[in-house]
Design a protein around this motif. Structure first.
Motif, PDB file in Angstrom:
ATOM      1  N   GLN A   1     116.118  90.697  44.364  1.00  0.00           N
ATOM      2  CA  GLN A   1     115.712  89.662  43.415  1.00  0.00           C
ATOM      3  C   GLN A   1     115.272  90.290  42.092  1.00  0.00           C
ATOM      4  OE1 GLN A   1     112.932  87.775  46.117  1.00  0.00           O
ATOM      5  NE2 GLN A   1     114.289  85.999  46.366  1.00  0.00           N
ATOM      6  N   SER A   2     114.583  91.422  42.179  1.00  0.00           N
ATOM      7  CA  SER A   2     114.172  92.123  40.954  1.00  0.00           C
ATOM      8  C   SER A   2     115.384  92.686  40.215  1.00  0.00           C
ATOM      9  CB  SER A   2     113.190  93.255  41.292  1.00  0.00           C
ATOM     10  OG  SER A   2     111.992  92.731  41.806  1.00  0.00           O
ATOM     11  N   ALA A   3     116.356  93.192  40.952  1.00  0.00           N
ATOM     12  CA  ALA A   3     117.571  93.717  40.326  1.00  0.00           C
ATOM     13  C   ALA A   3     118.321  92.595  39.615  1.00  0.00           C
ATOM     14  CB  ALA A   3     118.467  94.387  41.374  1.00  0.00           C
ATOM     15  N   VAL A   4     118.409  91.432  40.244  1.00  0.00           N
ATOM     16  CA  VAL A   4     119.085  90.285  39.622  1.00  0.00           C
ATOM     17  C   VAL A   4     118.312  89.814  38.393  1.00  0.00           C
ATOM     18  CG1 VAL A   4     119.697  87.847  39.942  1.00  0.00           C
ATOM     19  CG2 VAL A   4     120.346  89.534  41.673  1.00  0.00           C
ATOM     20  N   ALA A   5     116.987  89.835  38.481  1.00  0.00           N
ATOM     21  CA  ALA A   5     116.183  89.442  37.321  1.00  0.00           C
ATOM     22  C   ALA A   5     116.430  90.386  36.147  1.00  0.00           C
ATOM     23  CB  ALA A   5     114.699  89.423  37.690  1.00  0.00           C
ATOM     24  N   ALA A   6     116.616  91.671  36.455  1.00  0.00           N
ATOM     25  CA  ALA A   6     116.887  92.653  35.401  1.00  0.00           C
ATOM     26  C   ALA A   6     118.305  92.509  34.849  1.00  0.00           C
ATOM     27  CB  ALA A   6     116.669  94.071  35.938  1.00  0.00           C
ATOM     28  N   HIS A   7     119.242  92.088  35.706  1.00  0.00           N
ATOM     29  CA  HIS A   7     120.656  91.984  35.306  1.00  0.00           C
ATOM     30  C   HIS A   7     121.270  90.697  35.853  1.00  0.00           C
ATOM     31  CE1 HIS A   7     120.566  96.051  33.802  1.00  0.00           C
ATOM     32  NE2 HIS A   7     120.041  96.456  34.937  1.00  0.00           N
ATOM     33  N   PRO A   8     120.877  89.554  35.307  1.00  0.00           N
ATOM     34  CA  PRO A   8     121.354  88.273  35.851  1.00  0.00           C
ATOM     35  C   PRO A   8     122.859  88.052  35.719  1.00  0.00           C
ATOM     36  CG  PRO A   8     120.141  87.939  33.805  1.00  0.00           C
ATOM     37  CD  PRO A   8     119.988  89.383  34.171  1.00  0.00           C
ATOM     38  N   GLY A   9     123.521  88.800  34.874  1.00  0.00           N
ATOM     39  CA  GLY A   9     124.952  88.618  34.678  1.00  0.00           C
ATOM     40  C   GLY A   9     125.822  89.546  35.502  1.00  0.00           C
ATOM     41  N   TYR A  10     125.238  90.273  36.458  1.00  0.00           N
ATOM     42  CA  TYR A  10     126.001  91.189  37.309  1.00  0.00           C
ATOM     43  C   TYR A  10     126.438  90.460  38.565  1.00  0.00           C
ATOM     44  CZ  TYR A  10     124.674  95.397  34.620  1.00  0.00           C
ATOM     45  OH  TYR A  10     124.519  96.350  33.649  1.00  0.00           O
ATOM     46  N   ALA A  11     127.722  90.211  38.682  1.00  0.00           N
ATOM     47  CA  ALA A  11     128.257  89.478  39.832  1.00  0.00           C
ATOM     48  C   ALA A  11     127.984  90.212  41.143  1.00  0.00           C
ATOM     49  CB  ALA A  11     129.759  89.251  39.652  1.00  0.00           C
ATOM     50  N   ASP A  12     128.075  91.544  41.142  1.00  0.00           N
ATOM     51  CA  ASP A  12     127.867  92.298  42.367  1.00  0.00           C
ATOM     52  C   ASP A  12     126.444  92.116  42.900  1.00  0.00           C
ATOM     53  OD1 ASP A  12     128.694  94.237  44.414  1.00  0.00           O
ATOM     54  OD2 ASP A  12     127.212  95.544  43.449  1.00  0.00           O
ATOM     55  N   LEU A  13     125.464  92.148  42.022  1.00  0.00           N
ATOM     56  CA  LEU A  13     124.078  91.940  42.464  1.00  0.00           C
ATOM     57  C   LEU A  13     123.889  90.536  43.018  1.00  0.00           C
ATOM     58  CD1 LEU A  13     122.107  93.722  39.597  1.00  0.00           C
ATOM     59  CD2 LEU A  13     122.528  94.566  41.929  1.00  0.00           C
ATOM     60  N   ARG A  14     124.491  89.553  42.355  1.00  0.00           N
ATOM     61  CA  ARG A  14     124.403  88.160  42.840  1.00  0.00           C
ATOM     62  C   ARG A  14     125.052  88.032  44.223  1.00  0.00           C
ATOM     63  NH1 ARG A  14     121.404  84.249  39.904  1.00  0.00           N
ATOM     64  NH2 ARG A  14     121.414  84.930  37.746  1.00  0.00           N
ATOM     65  N   CYS A  15     126.187  88.694  44.400  1.00  0.00           N
ATOM     66  CA  CYS A  15     126.878  88.640  45.694  1.00  0.00           C
ATOM     67  C   CYS A  15     126.024  89.285  46.782  1.00  0.00           C
ATOM     68  CB  CYS A  15     128.238  89.326  45.584  1.00  0.00           C
ATOM     69  SG  CYS A  15     129.179  89.298  47.125  1.00  0.00           S
ATOM     70  N   ARG A  16     125.471  90.449  46.499  1.00  0.00           N
ATOM     71  CA  ARG A  16     124.620  91.125  47.485  1.00  0.00           C
ATOM     72  C   ARG A  16     123.409  90.266  47.838  1.00  0.00           C
ATOM     73  NH1 ARG A  16     125.265  97.057  47.759  1.00  0.00           N
ATOM     74  NH2 ARG A  16     126.992  97.641  46.420  1.00  0.00           N
ATOM     75  N   LEU A  17     122.796  89.670  46.833  1.00  0.00           N
ATOM     76  CA  LEU A  17     121.637  88.807  47.072  1.00  0.00           C
ATOM     77  C   LEU A  17     122.037  87.589  47.903  1.00  0.00           C
ATOM     78  CD1 LEU A  17     118.684  88.060  46.702  1.00  0.00           C
ATOM     79  CD2 LEU A  17     119.254  87.177  44.418  1.00  0.00           C
ATOM     80  N   GLY A  18     123.149  86.972  47.558  1.00  0.00           N
ATOM     81  CA  GLY A  18     123.623  85.814  48.328  1.00  0.00           C
ATOM     82  C   GLY A  18     123.924  86.173  49.771  1.00  0.00           C
ATOM     83  N   SER A  19     124.531  87.332  49.983  1.00  0.00           N
ATOM     84  CA  SER A  19     124.861  87.768  51.339  1.00  0.00           C
ATOM     85  C   SER A  19     123.603  88.014  52.167  1.00  0.00           C
ATOM     86  CB  SER A  19     125.706  89.040  51.291  1.00  0.00           C
ATOM     87  OG  SER A  19     126.918  88.788  50.644  1.00  0.00           O
ATOM     88  N   LEU A  20     122.605  88.638  51.536  1.00  0.00           N
ATOM     89  CA  LEU A  20     121.351  88.892  52.250  1.00  0.00           C
ATOM     90  C   LEU A  20     120.625  87.584  52.546  1.00  0.00           C
ATOM     91  CD1 LEU A  20     119.279  90.754  53.490  1.00  0.00           C
ATOM     92  CD2 LEU A  20     118.348  91.159  51.190  1.00  0.00           C
ATOM     93  N   LEU A  21     120.602  86.682  51.593  1.00  0.00           N
ATOM     94  CA  LEU A  21     119.974  85.378  51.847  1.00  0.00           C
ATOM     95  C   LEU A  21     120.671  84.653  52.998  1.00  0.00           C
ATOM     96  CD1 LEU A  21     119.356  84.330  48.151  1.00  0.00           C
ATOM     97  CD2 LEU A  21     117.575  84.546  49.911  1.00  0.00           C
ATOM     98  N   ALA A  22     121.988  84.763  53.073  1.00  0.00           N
ATOM     99  CA  ALA A  22     122.715  84.145  54.189  1.00  0.00           C
ATOM    100  C   ALA A  22     122.311  84.788  55.505  1.00  0.00           C
ATOM    101  CB  ALA A  22     124.221  84.272  53.962  1.00  0.00           C
ATOM    102  N   GLU A  23     122.177  86.100  55.496  1.00  0.00           N
ATOM    103  CA  GLU A  23     121.752  86.798  56.712  1.00  0.00           C
ATOM    104  C   GLU A  23     120.361  86.349  57.149  1.00  0.00           C
ATOM    105  OE1 GLU A  23     121.281  91.399  58.238  1.00  0.00           O
ATOM    106  OE2 GLU A  23     122.533  90.980  56.489  1.00  0.00           O
ATOM    107  N   LEU A  24     119.537  85.980  56.179  1.00  0.00           N
ATOM    108  CA  LEU A  24     118.183  85.496  56.471  1.00  0.00           C
ATOM    109  C   LEU A  24     118.171  83.982  56.731  1.00  0.00           C
ATOM    110  CD1 LEU A  24     116.283  87.581  53.773  1.00  0.00           C
ATOM    111  CD2 LEU A  24     116.142  87.871  56.266  1.00  0.00           C
TER     112      LEU A  24
END
Length: 182
Positions: A42-65
Protein backbone atom coordinates in the motif's frame (compact mmCIF):
# COMPACT_ATOMS: atom_id res chain seq x y z
CA UNK A 1 18.77 24.73 -12.81
CA UNK A 2 18.59 24.52 -9.00
CA UNK A 3 14.85 23.85 -9.12
CA UNK A 4 15.35 21.16 -11.74
CA UNK A 5 18.06 19.55 -9.62
CA UNK A 6 15.79 19.55 -6.56
CA UNK A 7 12.95 18.00 -8.58
CA UNK A 8 15.33 15.30 -9.82
CA UNK A 9 16.50 14.58 -6.25
CA UNK A 10 12.89 14.29 -5.07
CA UNK A 11 12.06 11.96 -7.95
CA UNK A 12 15.05 9.71 -7.20
CA UNK A 13 14.18 9.66 -3.48
CA UNK A 14 10.57 8.79 -4.26
CA UNK A 15 11.60 5.93 -6.56
CA UNK A 16 14.02 4.62 -3.95
CA UNK A 17 11.30 4.75 -1.28
CA UNK A 18 8.85 2.90 -3.54
CA UNK A 19 11.47 0.25 -4.32
CA UNK A 20 12.20 -0.18 -0.62
CA UNK A 21 8.50 -0.71 0.11
CA UNK A 22 8.26 -3.30 -2.67
CA UNK A 23 11.37 -5.12 -1.41
CA UNK A 24 9.96 -5.14 2.13
CA UNK A 25 6.60 -6.38 0.84
CA UNK A 26 8.24 -9.27 -1.00
CA UNK A 27 10.31 -10.21 2.06
CA UNK A 28 7.27 -10.08 4.34
CA UNK A 29 5.25 -12.12 1.88
CA UNK A 30 7.95 -14.80 1.63
CA UNK A 31 7.99 -15.05 5.44
CA UNK A 32 4.21 -15.44 5.54
CA UNK A 33 3.56 -12.03 7.05
CA UNK A 34 0.76 -11.09 4.68
CA UNK A 35 -0.58 -8.10 6.62
CA UNK A 36 2.91 -6.53 6.77
CA UNK A 37 3.36 -7.26 3.06
CA UNK A 38 0.00 -5.57 2.43
CA UNK A 39 1.04 -2.48 4.37
CA UNK A 40 4.29 -2.20 2.41
CA UNK A 41 2.52 -2.66 -0.92
CA UNK A 42 0.00 0.00 0.00
CA UNK A 43 2.90 2.35 0.75
CA UNK A 44 4.55 1.47 -2.57
CA UNK A 45 1.30 2.22 -4.42
CA UNK A 46 0.93 5.49 -2.52
CA UNK A 47 4.44 6.44 -3.65
CA UNK A 48 3.77 5.35 -7.26
CA UNK A 49 0.01 5.28 -7.94
CA UNK A 50 0.54 5.06 -11.70
CA UNK A 51 2.56 1.81 -11.65
CA UNK A 52 0.38 -0.98 -13.01
CA UNK A 53 2.67 -3.69 -11.62
CA UNK A 54 2.34 -2.41 -8.05
CA UNK A 55 -1.45 -2.19 -8.44
CA UNK A 56 -1.54 -5.76 -9.77
CA UNK A 57 0.58 -7.08 -6.90
CA UNK A 58 -1.59 -5.25 -4.37
CA UNK A 59 -4.78 -6.55 -5.98
CA UNK A 60 -3.44 -10.11 -6.01
CA UNK A 61 -2.48 -9.94 -2.34
CA UNK A 62 -5.84 -8.46 -1.38
CA UNK A 63 -7.52 -11.34 -3.23
CA UNK A 64 -5.39 -13.81 -1.32
CA UNK A 65 -6.58 -12.13 1.88
CA UNK A 66 -10.21 -12.53 0.63
CA UNK A 67 -10.70 -8.77 0.31
CA UNK A 68 -12.15 -9.22 -3.14
CA UNK A 69 -13.82 -5.86 -3.75
CA UNK A 70 -10.64 -4.01 -2.80
CA UNK A 71 -8.63 -6.40 -4.97
CA UNK A 72 -10.93 -5.73 -7.89
CA UNK A 73 -10.46 -1.97 -7.53
CA UNK A 74 -6.66 -2.23 -7.74
CA UNK A 75 -6.72 -4.75 -10.58
CA UNK A 76 -9.08 -2.55 -12.56
CA UNK A 77 -6.78 0.42 -11.94
CA UNK A 78 -3.81 -1.66 -13.17
CA UNK A 79 -5.76 -2.43 -16.36
CA UNK A 80 -6.74 1.21 -16.76
CA UNK A 81 -3.03 2.09 -16.63
CA UNK A 82 -2.02 -0.78 -18.92
CA UNK A 83 -4.87 -2.55 -20.75
CA UNK A 84 -2.43 -5.11 -22.21
CA UNK A 85 -1.15 -6.28 -18.82
CA UNK A 86 -1.90 -10.02 -19.10
CA UNK A 87 -1.11 -10.96 -15.49
CA UNK A 88 -3.47 -8.25 -14.22
CA UNK A 89 -6.17 -9.56 -16.59
CA UNK A 90 -5.66 -13.09 -15.25
CA UNK A 91 -6.04 -11.98 -11.62
CA UNK A 92 -8.93 -9.70 -12.56
CA UNK A 93 -10.73 -12.66 -14.13
CA UNK A 94 -10.07 -14.89 -11.12
CA UNK A 95 -11.40 -12.26 -8.70
CA UNK A 96 -14.50 -11.77 -10.85
CA UNK A 97 -15.05 -15.55 -10.75
CA UNK A 98 -14.70 -15.52 -6.97
CA UNK A 99 -17.29 -12.75 -6.81
CA UNK A 100 -19.71 -14.84 -8.90
CA UNK A 101 -19.40 -12.59 -11.96
CA UNK A 102 -18.54 -15.33 -14.43
CA UNK A 103 -19.71 -13.52 -17.56
CA UNK A 104 -17.47 -10.54 -16.85
CA UNK A 105 -14.61 -12.90 -15.98
CA UNK A 106 -15.00 -14.66 -19.33
CA UNK A 107 -14.81 -11.29 -21.13
CA UNK A 108 -11.61 -10.11 -19.43
CA UNK A 109 -10.02 -13.54 -19.89
CA UNK A 110 -11.03 -13.51 -23.58
CA UNK A 111 -9.01 -10.32 -24.00
CA UNK A 112 -6.10 -11.90 -22.13
CA UNK A 113 -6.09 -15.00 -24.35
CA UNK A 114 -5.90 -12.77 -27.43
CA UNK A 115 -2.92 -10.97 -25.90
CA UNK A 116 -1.12 -14.15 -24.80
CA UNK A 117 -2.57 -17.15 -26.68
CA UNK A 118 0.03 -19.63 -25.44
CA UNK A 119 -0.75 -19.18 -21.72
CA UNK A 120 -2.65 -22.30 -20.60
CA UNK A 121 -3.93 -20.79 -17.34
CA UNK A 122 -5.73 -18.06 -19.24
CA UNK A 123 -7.59 -20.64 -21.34
CA UNK A 124 -8.32 -22.72 -18.25
CA UNK A 125 -9.85 -19.86 -16.25
CA UNK A 126 -11.69 -18.63 -19.33
CA UNK A 127 -13.14 -22.14 -19.69
CA UNK A 128 -14.21 -22.19 -16.05
CA UNK A 129 -15.79 -18.74 -16.42
CA UNK A 130 -17.62 -19.79 -19.58
CA UNK A 131 -18.89 -22.97 -17.92
CA UNK A 132 -20.11 -21.04 -14.87
CA UNK A 133 -21.84 -18.50 -17.11
CA UNK A 134 -23.73 -21.26 -18.95
CA UNK A 135 -21.63 -21.50 -22.12
CA UNK A 136 -20.64 -25.18 -21.97
CA UNK A 137 -19.61 -25.36 -25.64
CA UNK A 138 -17.38 -22.30 -25.30
CA UNK A 139 -15.99 -23.72 -22.07
CA UNK A 140 -15.13 -26.93 -23.88
CA UNK A 141 -13.16 -25.15 -26.58
CA UNK A 142 -11.28 -22.99 -24.03
CA UNK A 143 -10.43 -26.03 -21.93
CA UNK A 144 -9.38 -27.98 -25.02
CA UNK A 145 -6.96 -25.16 -25.84
CA UNK A 146 -5.54 -25.24 -22.29
CA UNK A 147 -5.02 -28.99 -22.71
CA UNK A 148 -3.45 -28.54 -26.13
CA UNK A 149 -0.91 -26.17 -24.58
CA UNK A 150 -0.39 -28.33 -21.50
CA UNK A 151 -1.60 -31.94 -21.89
CA UNK A 152 -0.91 -32.63 -18.19
CA UNK A 153 -3.23 -29.86 -16.96
CA UNK A 154 -5.43 -32.02 -14.69
CA UNK A 155 -7.75 -29.23 -13.51
CA UNK A 156 -8.47 -28.33 -17.14
CA UNK A 157 -9.22 -31.98 -17.89
CA UNK A 158 -11.56 -32.15 -14.86
CA UNK A 159 -13.50 -29.05 -15.95
CA UNK A 160 -13.54 -30.33 -19.52
CA UNK A 161 -15.34 -33.37 -18.11
CA UNK A 162 -17.86 -31.10 -16.40
CA UNK A 163 -18.39 -29.27 -19.69
CA UNK A 164 -19.07 -32.63 -21.36
CA UNK A 165 -21.73 -33.36 -18.73
CA UNK A 166 -23.31 -29.95 -19.32
CA UNK A 167 -23.45 -30.78 -23.04
CA UNK A 168 -25.13 -34.14 -22.34
CA UNK A 169 -22.00 -36.19 -23.13
CA UNK A 170 -21.98 -38.19 -19.88
CA UNK A 171 -19.68 -41.05 -20.89
CA UNK A 172 -17.05 -38.66 -22.26
CA UNK A 173 -17.45 -36.55 -19.13
CA UNK A 174 -16.82 -39.55 -16.87
CA UNK A 175 -13.76 -40.50 -18.92
CA UNK A 176 -12.26 -37.00 -18.72
CA UNK A 177 -12.87 -36.71 -15.01
CA UNK A 178 -11.45 -40.20 -14.39
CA UNK A 179 -8.26 -39.24 -16.27
CA UNK A 180 -8.06 -35.98 -14.35
CA UNK A 181 -8.07 -37.67 -10.95
CA UNK A 182 -5.72 -40.53 -11.82
Amino acid sequence: PATLLNELKEHVASRAQGSLHLTNALENYSMGSLEDALSELQSAVAAHPGYADLRCRLGSLLAELHRLEEALTHLEKALEINPSYVEARLHHGIVLLQLGRAGEAAETLETATRLEPGYADLHYFRGVARLKSGDAAGAGSSLDEALRINPDYHRARFYRGLACFALGEESLGFERIRKAIE
